[in-house]
Enzyme design. Structure first.
Site, PDB file in Angstrom:
ATOM      1  N   GLU A 179     -26.484  31.980  75.988  1.00 46.05           N
ATOM      2  CA  GLU A 179     -26.151  32.552  74.681  1.00 46.05           C
ATOM      3  C   GLU A 179     -27.379  32.737  73.784  1.00 46.05           C
ATOM      4  O   GLU A 179     -27.508  33.742  73.090  1.00 46.05           O
ATOM      5  CB  GLU A 179     -25.128  31.641  73.978  1.00 46.05           C
ATOM      6  CG  GLU A 179     -24.592  32.209  72.683  1.00 46.05           C
ATOM      7  CD  GLU A 179     -23.461  31.354  72.122  1.00 46.05           C
ATOM      8  OE1 GLU A 179     -22.547  31.011  72.891  1.00 46.05           O
ATOM      9  OE2 GLU A 179     -23.516  31.037  70.938  1.00 46.05           O
ATOM     10  N   ASP A 180     -28.283  31.782  73.811  1.00 46.42           N
ATOM     11  CA  ASP A 180     -29.352  31.761  72.805  1.00 46.42           C
ATOM     12  C   ASP A 180     -30.764  31.991  73.339  1.00 46.42           C
ATOM     13  O   ASP A 180     -31.717  31.964  72.554  1.00 46.42           O
ATOM     14  CB  ASP A 180     -29.342  30.417  72.057  1.00 46.42           C
ATOM     15  CG  ASP A 180     -28.115  30.275  71.166  1.00 46.42           C
ATOM     16  OD1 ASP A 180     -27.554  31.304  70.772  1.00 46.42           O
ATOM     17  OD2 ASP A 180     -27.726  29.129  70.878  1.00 46.42           O
TER      18      ASP A 180
END
Ligand code: ZN
Length: 173
Positions: free
Chosen positions: A60-61
């Site tokens: 996600e990051d």
């Protein structure tokens, strides 16, 4: 044990340039905290679940791909991390709503990490509130986290009790 150490190193490298919301804590402290909450409060000793906890924010990051996780950690860990990855093409509000809607569909493994993630984040909001967050923003965050966990299957009583005790102690303040 080796898998867990490897996941710690992998995650530390991937998150190396990131800080937590307080802008000073290295990001890696958060996934390590999530894995520790699982082990110490939840009693989880499954090394693939603990590794997935260490990796839960990498797709996600960071630039990490699901394929990379599969090659390094296997298909079970990949699957768990993917379940915990928000679709960043959606708006912030849509992603927040989807976490509530998707909570009942999570596997047991992903549910364990989801609740530990919320425990870690709420503990940070309570102890080291991000500088730009006012009371309202904190209240909203805690209400949202509670809505997500209310929708999850109940899979680990000590983790669930810890979560609701934190939420209730925040609300009593
Ligand atoms: Zn997280």
């Amino acid at each position: 044990m080796n898998l867990i150490l490897k996941a710690t190193k992998f995650s530390a490298l991937k998150h190396q340039s990131q800080k937590r919301k307080d802008r000073k804590t290295p990001y890696i402290i958060h996934p390590i905290s999530v894995a520790m909450i699982l082990a110490e409060i939840g009693g989880i000793d499954d090394k693939e679940i603990l590794s997935a906890a260490l990796l839960h924010d990498t797709i996600e990051d960071t630039d990490t791909t699901a394929g990379e996780i599969e090659i390094e950690f296997g298909s079970r860990v990949r699957g768990i991390v993917e379940e915990l990855t928000d679709n960043k093409l959606l708006s912030y509000a849509e992603r927040k709503q989807l976490q509530i809607d998707h909570a009942p569909k999570l596997s047991k493994e992903a549910t364990l990490i989801k609740i530990s993630d919320k425990i870690s984040n709420i503990t940070d909001v309570i102890n080291e509130r991000p500088p730009e967050w006012d009371n309202n923003r904190c209240d909203e965050y805690i209400d949202w986290a509670e809505a997500v966990i209310n929708n999850c299957h109940k899979v680990n009583t000590p983790l669930e009790n810890h979560f609701y005790n934190l939420v209730n102690s925040y609300k009593l303040k």
